[in-house]
Design an enzyme around this catalytic site. Sequence first.
Site, PDB file in Angstrom:
ATOM      1  N   ASP A 168      41.472  78.239  85.071  1.00  0.00           N
ATOM      2  CA  ASP A 168      41.503  77.246  86.162  1.00  0.00           C
ATOM      3  C   ASP A 168      40.455  76.162  85.985  1.00  0.00           C
ATOM      4  OD1 ASP A 168      39.409  79.063  86.580  1.00  0.00           O
ATOM      5  OD2 ASP A 168      39.415  78.725  88.753  1.00  0.00           O
ATOM      6  N   ASP A 184      25.421  71.590  89.257  1.00  0.00           N
ATOM      7  CA  ASP A 184      25.918  72.885  88.819  1.00  0.00           C
ATOM      8  C   ASP A 184      25.800  73.012  87.298  1.00  0.00           C
ATOM      9  OD1 ASP A 184      27.536  75.280  89.788  1.00  0.00           O
ATOM     10  OD2 ASP A 184      28.873  74.517  88.218  1.00  0.00           O
ATOM     11  N   ASN A 185      25.218  74.110  86.833  1.00  0.00           N
ATOM     12  CA  ASN A 185      25.163  74.402  85.393  1.00  0.00           C
ATOM     13  C   ASN A 185      24.745  73.220  84.511  1.00  0.00           C
ATOM     14  OD1 ASN A 185      25.784  77.115  85.317  1.00  0.00           O
ATOM     15  ND2 ASN A 185      27.992  76.761  85.271  1.00  0.00           N
ATOM     16  N   GLU A 200      20.652  73.553  88.905  1.00  0.00           N
ATOM     17  CA  GLU A 200      21.083  74.935  89.057  1.00  0.00           C
ATOM     18  C   GLU A 200      21.278  75.553  87.675  1.00  0.00           C
ATOM     19  OE1 GLU A 200      24.216  78.225  89.549  1.00  0.00           O
ATOM     20  OE2 GLU A 200      24.496  76.330  88.526  1.00  0.00           O
ATOM     21  N   TYR A 252      36.130  82.154  97.321  1.00  0.00           N
ATOM     22  CA  TYR A 252      37.580  82.287  97.079  1.00  0.00           C
ATOM     23  C   TYR A 252      38.392  82.409  98.355  1.00  0.00           C
ATOM     24  CZ  TYR A 252      35.441  83.314  92.624  1.00  0.00           C
ATOM     25  OH  TYR A 252      34.676  83.229  91.495  1.00  0.00           O
TER      26      TYR A 252
END
Lengths: 665, 665
Positions: free
Chosen positions: A356, A392-393, A421, A533
């Site tokens: 995904d 993020d990351n 992060e 989720y």
Amino acid sequence: MNSLEHREEIPSQSSWKRISIENVRPAIDDGRYPIKREVGDSVFVQADIFRDSHDKILARLMYRKSGSTRWERTPMHCVNPGLDLWAGDFSVHEVGSYEFAIEAFCDAYGSWVFDTHKKVDAGVSVEMDQLEGVSLLEKALQWFPQGQQSGLRQFLNAVQNAKTSTEKTAILFDPMLVHLLETHPDPSTQVVSDRSYPLWVDRIKARYSTWYECFPRSCGTSEDVSGTFRDVEKRLPDIKDMGFDVLYFPPIHPIGSTKRKGRNNSLICKPGDPGCPYSIGGKAGGHDSIEPSLGTMDDFERLTQKACDMGIEIALDFAINCSPDHPYLKNHPNWFYHRPDGTIKFAENPPKKYEDIYPLNFDTPDKEGMCNELKRIFLFWAQRGVRIFRVDNPHTKPFQFWKWVIKEIHNLYPDVIFLSEAFSRPKIMKKLAKVGFSQSYTYFTWRNSKKELIDYFSELSNQPETDFFRPNLFTNTPDINPFFLQSGGAPAFKIRAVLAATLSPSYGIFSGFELCESESIPGREEYLNSDKYEIKVRDWNKPGNIKITIATLNKIRRENPAFQELGNLRFYHAENENILFFGKSLWNNNLLVVVNLNPFQKEHSFIYVPLENYGLKPGENYEVVDLLSDKRFFWKGVKNYVELDPNEEPAHVLRIEARDPSGQS
Amino acid sequence: MNSLEHREEIPSQSSWKRISIENVRPAIDDGRYPIKREVGDSVFVQADIFRDSHDKILARLMYRKSGSTRWERTPMHCVNPGLDLWAGDFSVHEVGSYEFAIEAFCDAYGSWVFDTHKKVDAGVSVEMDQLEGVSLLEKALQWFPQGQQSGLRQFLNAVQNAKTSTEKTAILFDPMLVHLLETHPDPSTQVVSDRSYPLWVDRIKARYSTWYECFPRSCGTSEDVSGTFRDVEKRLPDIKDMGFDVLYFPPIHPIGSTKRKGRNNSLICKPGDPGCPYSIGGKAGGHDSIEPSLGTMDDFERLTQKACDMGIEIALDFAINCSPDHPYLKNHPNWFYHRPDGTIKFAENPPKKYEDIYPLNFDTPDKEGMCNELKRIFLFWAQRGVRIFRVDNPHTKPFQFWKWVIKEIHNLYPDVIFLSEAFSRPKIMKKLAKVGFSQSYTYFTWRNSKKELIDYFSELSNQPETDFFRPNLFTNTPDINPFFLQSGGAPAFKIRAVLAATLSPSYGIFSGFELCESESIPGREEYLNSDKYEIKVRDWNKPGNIKITIATLNKIRRENPAFQELGNLRFYHAENENILFFGKSLWNNNLLVVVNLNPFQKEHSFIYVPLENYGLKPGENYEVVDLLSDKRFFWKGVKNYVELDPNEEPAHVLRIEARDPSGQS
């Protein structure tokens, strides 16, 4: 290899200088990266400055906002002659880029005064020396600025007209004259530090901030219907009451439907499953769009304004992930990795597959186009009032991309704060801070024992770390449900809240923490039925919550400036291995924190108070007030007794009360 | 200020690199000054090397002799993945200047092998991955050197012809293929360290040398007649027998007669007083001449040769002092300071005057002429075979002069060793070592207590000090008659000899030390009737001398290579505060030294032997031999007992004997 072919040449005799300026600090990697400070700070600069022989030198700290053509100057002073250590400081009052350097000069006149003084004291004749002094002053006229020459000439005339040798000497030793020469040193002797040292000044929130993380879709009232930005508005008073000043949302962009993940990260997505917000992009758009079920852009801007009015800033997530439905896949297929069969490559961590998510390829031939688009995304949200991004990351994208994009954003919006992060190796986390991230996630979540906490926070609260790495301690995140919280009940949550809130000026919680949520996927540090989720609905006033503790901690932080700093952290001795004892002081705000790290039982200990820090005498009585419980304790001397029952309060957050100025103690 | 105006620009996207190379070491001040090594050394280099993401990288150490256009390369290895620490090494076999740097590359094929291995292990299909691997190999053909392409093509053909998927994978994983790709990494991903790091390689004597200092004029047989170089020849066998390999003379140049100092530094010079050799220059010439009473240049060269034949090198003093009669004062008056009345200025340390010495002015308008003349003096003596200079008071001359002149001399005579006689502040002593001095005097002479010795030698024997600062420990000098020696008798002399000889690979004594001479000017650390101001005659075999101890120590140093190093010094625990316990090891040469620092009485102590260093087990028996006394001791385990009577021998210099390979212990 060309960069290595340049060989340093030794300058010819005519350009030899006498003074060495070495070891200028603070400096990150010898000035390759900026140190960080916040508005209002004083920047304390030190260097080893010396010359051969015994003659005196003068040194000045130079500083300016980047782009300014004029250097400000302030004198440096030799604070340790034996170590040739000089120091000076300047204050920074604006957000943005600064630089500083050091210049030093030979002080022939100062040396003359020093030597001649000794002769006078020894009763030696100094008539020849007076002539030398005059000759030094006459030489100085050559470099004195026009406007200052008359002052110097007055002294010269006075010496000529003086009737006695004693009078002459007195004029030549006049502190005003000495000062005049000190402020106009011989420019031919000037030595400048090897480089200028960069400094980035942020607003204070980059250092001191209190974060609350939540998924907007979990702010509603039904698990079947997404919460909206309007629902978030209703949450603001609660978040405000708990004392948070940053409200951070995981991605708010459209979520892909192809290969969408189901609840609990299932590969099977059932109808109605809302998907994972980190799988960004769908029919409704990509990173510059809003997931329709959350509301409209207008709703977002309205929320941002309402939050702002309440003293809360919205922070957005910046996650460079694309769902299979992201517009980039169609419009810019060459920004992605391709497999030999021509398909675009999804994310993998072999042998795991993440179908995904499609990562961007930073080695794309259209690197410029792709990077400019990512920059546009930051600017898009900045234009809509967002000034804090949690990235993020970042450690899976090139360091030079971050260096570039942060500088580009700061050129237009210098007040933007970037939180990195990266839960990666230490060198990588530090590198991200060096290239520009304002704040960084840390290993705090996995540091539980006394030794672990002391080791890690001794590193984080000392130079060089404090010059560039600002920790933001998260007690938990949507991805991290720590074992410590899974097993320790409310006492464990309180322990971690106290530690996060008092060890570091920046910390955060992910919603549910205040309700002591800890249900996990068995044996893993992951939440069961995670918000990532699914849509969740919570009773925000569920019995057993620790909202009062959190609100009290955040109030303590607001009212006690010593907690708004990091470099002032000091650990002190407690005999019990489950009792952590530390303190922070700023001016007359003296704080001590005692934490029982064991959530399961009462612990007691003798603790050793650093009396000398507070001007207290060895056997003196003093009063400490527990800001958590409002209880007051009367302590005496260094060694005092504490006991902490985790089922009441696992910590004391103590302020040492100022002594009554009228009494003896 | 121009140097500060250059602002670092962030490179455009096209030149972004993924890899960071940081914290390259050893490096002095980030590579501003060369590290020092000796011929035969292995240079161990480390750096933090990492990139974003999880892909593999390759790194190589590059090195070359300066001036060579070709870099040698050797692979570096990641020795601590968690800390991203990489290491490599190379050996240096020639005296002279070297440099090293680091390059790193992305290892796409290595990453592919790593990831695909995991899929194979997990039983996942890798057919698409095989195509990716082949495509990586085909891409590599573009940068593979012509001569290496056929090897790579053979593997590619083998993959095409392989019949099964398993066979294909086996070929693609072939270690020979992986190695081929590792040795020819993708040049477009190359990153090079910010700079090359300089390294200066000396001959071994720069590290390991044993100095004997004496005044040639005190080598004769009458106090009324100067000893000569011929007399020094007669002294050589004694110096040789004591085990010295450097014979250092204070200045041997003509001594001025104007304002000549008398005995004991008296301002009144009586007829026949020979003057102070540091007041250089007279009718017979200056720094390139020999004081006639010592002999001729031929005599000097004959002595140098005779000494050389016996394994002794002559070291000369380089003292930039001029007597009032030095030819420079007439020929180059502008090299000196002038007073307002036109006279040349003598040396002063206000209110003290030194009328027999005129210092050179390094700010003279004829700086070039003066510096070239000083360089000529070094070359003059180098041409006559002198390869070691002890430089007097270098800290009163510009650092850049030393940097320049040492480089100039090394260009012609790279084997010259310079000893810096600076007893100054730490930063200044270190700076002189950084700019090129091969060896340095130290504070050893004033470090007597256990704590002082451990603190000081822990600093000197660790990086960064060991990379550039080579201590030469003098027990005494013509200027320093330490209080410790004045009061402690022969035991004190033995203590200081053992410490000097075993703590440092280079040390020296000034003649008379071996005879335990200690008569001082009362209350001062100065010799009474010093050689500096008169001719002395000694009975070189005077009863009570410690020549045998010195000879034994120097023999031990020759036979035990661990004593020829500095960085291997380790201090160990002895319970008694007057017992110093330390060790040095090199390969299987394991030495332990126990010194009673108290010259007045017997001391005993338990000492704690670091068994693990020697592969000994906790309760194991082993034998140590005292190389000073030839006594053997049978020790067991960590804790052992020693007692040392200073009136016998104040120290044990122990070698741990290799265990009998046939027995258990």
